[in-house]
Motif scaffolding. Structure first.
Motif, PDB file in Angstrom:
ATOM      1  N   PRO A   1      -3.916  10.420   5.591  1.00  0.00           N
ATOM      2  CA  PRO A   1      -5.175   9.713   5.333  1.00  0.00           C
ATOM      3  C   PRO A   1      -5.155   9.047   3.956  1.00  0.00           C
ATOM      4  N   VAL A   2      -5.653   7.824   3.889  1.00  0.00           N
ATOM      5  CA  VAL A   2      -5.697   7.093   2.616  1.00  0.00           C
ATOM      6  C   VAL A   2      -7.131   6.661   2.341  1.00  0.00           C
ATOM      7  N   HIS A   3      -7.570   6.938   1.131  1.00  0.00           N
ATOM      8  CA  HIS A   3      -8.900   6.541   0.680  1.00  0.00           C
ATOM      9  C   HIS A   3      -8.761   5.950  -0.715  1.00  0.00           C
ATOM     10  N   LYS A   4      -9.862   5.572  -1.294  1.00  0.00           N
ATOM     11  CA  LYS A   4      -9.812   4.844  -2.565  1.00  0.00           C
ATOM     12  C   LYS A   4      -9.093   5.625  -3.662  1.00  0.00           C
ATOM     13  N   ASP A   5      -9.198   6.946  -3.642  1.00  0.00           N
ATOM     14  CA  ASP A   5      -8.673   7.758  -4.734  1.00  0.00           C
ATOM     15  C   ASP A   5      -7.197   8.122  -4.609  1.00  0.00           C
ATOM     16  N   ASN A   6      -6.565   7.843  -3.474  1.00  0.00           N
ATOM     17  CA  ASN A   6      -5.140   8.212  -3.372  1.00  0.00           C
ATOM     18  C   ASN A   6      -4.250   7.031  -2.975  1.00  0.00           C
ATOM     19  N   ILE A   7      -4.712   5.813  -3.224  1.00  0.00           N
ATOM     20  CA  ILE A   7      -3.916   4.626  -2.910  1.00  0.00           C
ATOM     21  C   ILE A   7      -2.607   4.618  -3.695  1.00  0.00           C
ATOM     22  N   TYR A   8      -2.668   5.002  -4.981  1.00  0.00           N
ATOM     23  CA  TYR A   8      -1.464   4.976  -5.821  1.00  0.00           C
ATOM     24  C   TYR A   8      -0.381   5.912  -5.303  1.00  0.00           C
ATOM     25  N   GLU A   9      -0.764   7.153  -4.992  1.00  0.00           N
ATOM     26  CA  GLU A   9       0.256   8.144  -4.624  1.00  0.00           C
ATOM     27  C   GLU A   9       0.715   8.036  -3.177  1.00  0.00           C
ATOM     28  N   THR A  10       0.130   7.141  -2.427  1.00  0.00           N
ATOM     29  CA  THR A  10       0.548   6.972  -1.031  1.00  0.00           C
ATOM     30  C   THR A  10       1.145   5.580  -0.817  1.00  0.00           C
ATOM     31  N   ILE A  11       0.303   4.586  -0.699  1.00  0.00           N
ATOM     32  CA  ILE A  11       0.723   3.227  -0.350  1.00  0.00           C
ATOM     33  C   ILE A  11       1.624   2.606  -1.417  1.00  0.00           C
ATOM     34  N   ILE A  12       1.188   2.687  -2.667  1.00  0.00           N
ATOM     35  CA  ILE A  12       1.936   2.043  -3.750  1.00  0.00           C
ATOM     36  C   ILE A  12       3.227   2.809  -4.042  1.00  0.00           C
ATOM     37  N   ALA A  13       3.139   4.142  -4.086  1.00  0.00           N
ATOM     38  CA  ALA A  13       4.323   4.956  -4.371  1.00  0.00           C
ATOM     39  C   ALA A  13       5.411   4.739  -3.321  1.00  0.00           C
ATOM     40  N   ASP A  14       5.013   4.477  -2.093  1.00  0.00           N
ATOM     41  CA  ASP A  14       5.968   4.282  -1.003  1.00  0.00           C
ATOM     42  C   ASP A  14       6.490   2.845  -0.938  1.00  0.00           C
ATOM     43  N   GLY A  15       5.917   1.965  -1.768  1.00  0.00           N
ATOM     44  CA  GLY A  15       6.342   0.568  -1.760  1.00  0.00           C
ATOM     45  C   GLY A  15       5.856  -0.215  -0.554  1.00  0.00           C
ATOM     46  N   PHE A  16       4.848   0.312   0.125  1.00  0.00           N
ATOM     47  CA  PHE A  16       4.347  -0.363   1.333  1.00  0.00           C
ATOM     48  C   PHE A  16       3.564  -1.616   0.961  1.00  0.00           C
ATOM     49  N   HIS A  17       2.714  -1.502  -0.060  1.00  0.00           N
ATOM     50  CA  HIS A  17       2.048  -2.655  -0.664  1.00  0.00           C
ATOM     51  C   HIS A  17       2.123  -2.481  -2.176  1.00  0.00           C
ATOM     52  N   SER A  18       2.115  -3.589  -2.888  1.00  0.00           N
ATOM     53  CA  SER A  18       2.197  -3.513  -4.346  1.00  0.00           C
ATOM     54  C   SER A  18       0.803  -3.458  -4.971  1.00  0.00           C
ATOM     55  N   GLU A  19       0.770  -3.029  -6.209  1.00  0.00           N
ATOM     56  CA  GLU A  19      -0.481  -2.943  -6.961  1.00  0.00           C
ATOM     57  C   GLU A  19      -1.135  -4.326  -7.062  1.00  0.00           C
ATOM     58  N   THR A  20      -0.342  -5.357  -7.318  1.00  0.00           N
ATOM     59  CA  THR A  20      -0.914  -6.693  -7.479  1.00  0.00           C
ATOM     60  C   THR A  20      -1.461  -7.238  -6.162  1.00  0.00           C
ATOM     61  N   GLU A  21      -0.877  -6.807  -5.031  1.00  0.00           N
ATOM     62  CA  GLU A  21      -1.392  -7.235  -3.737  1.00  0.00           C
ATOM     63  C   GLU A  21      -2.743  -6.595  -3.427  1.00  0.00           C
ATOM     64  N   ILE A  22      -2.862  -5.329  -3.756  1.00  0.00           N
ATOM     65  CA  ILE A  22      -4.043  -4.560  -3.360  1.00  0.00           C
ATOM     66  C   ILE A  22      -5.244  -4.846  -4.239  1.00  0.00           C
ATOM     67  N   PHE A  23      -5.039  -4.789  -5.549  1.00  0.00           N
ATOM     68  CA  PHE A  23      -6.158  -4.842  -6.462  1.00  0.00           C
ATOM     69  C   PHE A  23      -6.534  -6.278  -6.805  1.00  0.00           C
ATOM     70  N   VAL A  24      -7.193  -6.911  -5.868  1.00  0.00           N
ATOM     71  CA  VAL A  24      -7.668  -8.286  -6.060  1.00  0.00           C
ATOM     72  C   VAL A  24      -9.180  -8.295  -6.002  1.00  0.00           C
ATOM     73  N   ASP A  25      -9.768  -9.322  -6.573  1.00  0.00           N
ATOM     74  CA  ASP A  25     -11.224  -9.413  -6.645  1.00  0.00           C
ATOM     75  C   ASP A  25     -11.784 -10.122  -5.415  1.00  0.00           C
ATOM     76  N   ASP A  26     -13.097  -9.942  -5.244  1.00  0.00           N
ATOM     77  CA  ASP A  26     -13.867 -10.680  -4.237  1.00  0.00           C
ATOM     78  C   ASP A  26     -13.388 -10.427  -2.821  1.00  0.00           C
ATOM     79  N   ARG A  27     -13.035  -9.179  -2.544  1.00  0.00           N
ATOM     80  CA  ARG A  27     -12.638  -8.812  -1.182  1.00  0.00           C
ATOM     81  C   ARG A  27     -13.780  -8.074  -0.509  1.00  0.00           C
TER      82      ARG A  27
END
Length: 357
Positions: free
Chosen positions: A331-357
């Motif tokens: 399960p992924v929620h706002k508080d564990n995006i870094y240790e799951t999605i980003i750590a695994d290289g599935f999506h990058s930090e710059t891809e995820i953390f964008v404004d006006d979404r």
């Protein structure tokens, strides 16, 4: 007349001789229904060639499956041919027949329709080509192996997360495609968690519908119907994946409810993760595509070389107990995006953390 006929036949022979071998064609763009990535088998000097028959490349996650599977197979010294039917059962059968006739050593099959794909398995069997059912189980067919995530657990994770947020109230369930066995498994997982709460009277499922072809537009229509039938009085939504969750959230946004009603999804698609980060989607379930593709590639190449694969688990598909490899969803929620999605290289930090979404 005879001379004319001979000239015509000669012309046809020249044309046929000039045709490209299908195996040497370049990669076809993603938006076309028939994609092939491979090499001329006549030059492979006996190396292994794996065929991958895919339902679709429309959704983002399947492009990742394609690319990562290709990378993993080639890293093992084998070759791969990939075709995608984009939801067309007849086309998927035809594409698989082509790969079978080309003499692939093993076929990895992502079925669009769990029942209709049994035809493909039967044709491969006749050619003595093993078949791995990838991510989705082919029903009523003599599949050699099934590899996927525990899709019942996916549904359970969704329902557990949402019921923690909203322990009482009116729920909407937006399922996947009824033709996909995974959609049924996920629904079973969801309702295994919801049913006790339903029986206690804490939760009422006020709308429950499949989403044809898993498309956001059909999911949006379903959600619009749910909102209309309940006068917008809905407390939580569980959607079968992030694409359907996106359609749900579009419908909620039209009523000014996006971010106010928790919505669960799965697949950790980029748009879904962005919505999780901004609070428009409560959670998603991450299934490590890299882990899935690497294990599938390893098993496929070994089986193609004649090695026997033993598993601790089997799943009955209506015809046989299929040897099964299950991976674990997260399960992924706002508080564990870094240790799951980003750590695994599935999506990058710059891809995820964008404004006006």
């Amino acid at each position: 007349m005879r001379a004319t006929l001979l000239l015509f036949i000669g012309y046809i022979v020249i044309l046929l001789g000039c045709e490209q071998n299908e195996d040497t064609l370049p990669i076809i763009p993603d938006d076309l229904p028939d994609e092939q990535i491979g090499h001329d088998q006549s030059d492979d000097n006996g190396s292994i060639t794996i065929g991958l028959s895919m339902d679709t490349l429309i959704e983002e996650r399947w492009k990742k499956d394609r690319d990562m599977f290709k990378e993993a197979v080639e890293a093992l010294g084998a070759q791969v041919i990939i075709k995608a039917a984009n939801g067309n059962d007849a086309l998927q059968v035809t594409q698989a027949e082509t790969m079978i006739s080309q003499g692939v050593d093993l076929l990895v099959l992502v079925p669009h329709n769990a029942e209709a794909a049994a035809t493909i398995v039967g044709k491969a069997q006749m050619a003595e080509i093993p078949v791995i059912s990838y991510d989705r189980l082919v029903k009523n067919a003599n599949v050699d192996l099934y590899i996927s995530f525990d899709n019942e657990q996916v549904g359970m994770l969704q329902a557990e997360w949402v019921t923690d947020l909203v322990p009482t109230g009116k729920y909407v369930y937006i399922g996947g495609a009824a033709t996909d066995n995974n959609a049924h498994l996920m629904k079973e997982g969801v309702f295994s968690v919801l049913q006790p709460l339903i029986e206690q009277g804490d939760i009422t499922v006020v709308y429950d519908q499949w989403t044809e072809a898993w498309t956001p537009v059909n999911a949006k229509r379903n959600m619009q119907a749910a909102l209309e039938a309940n006068y917008n009085d809905i407390d939580a939504v569980i959607a079968a994946n992030d694409a359907t969750a996106g359609g749900v959230i579009e419908a909620l946004a039209e009523q000014g409810l996006a971010g106010k009603i928790p919505v669960a999804g799965q697949d950790a698609e980029l748009a879904g993760i962005q919505r999780v980060y901004t609070g428009k989607q409560a959670m998603t379930v991450y299934k490590s595509i890299r882990e899935l593709t690497e294990q599938a590639a390893d098993i496929a190449v070994k089986m193609a070389r004649g090695e026997q694969i033993e598993t601790e688990l089997t799943i009955n598909n209506g015809k046989k107990d299929v040897p099964t490899v299950y991976l674990t969803p997260v399960p992924v929620h706002k508080d564990n995006i870094y240790e799951t999605i980003i750590a695994d290289g599935f999506h990058s930090e710059t891809e995820i953390f964008v404004d006006d979404r």
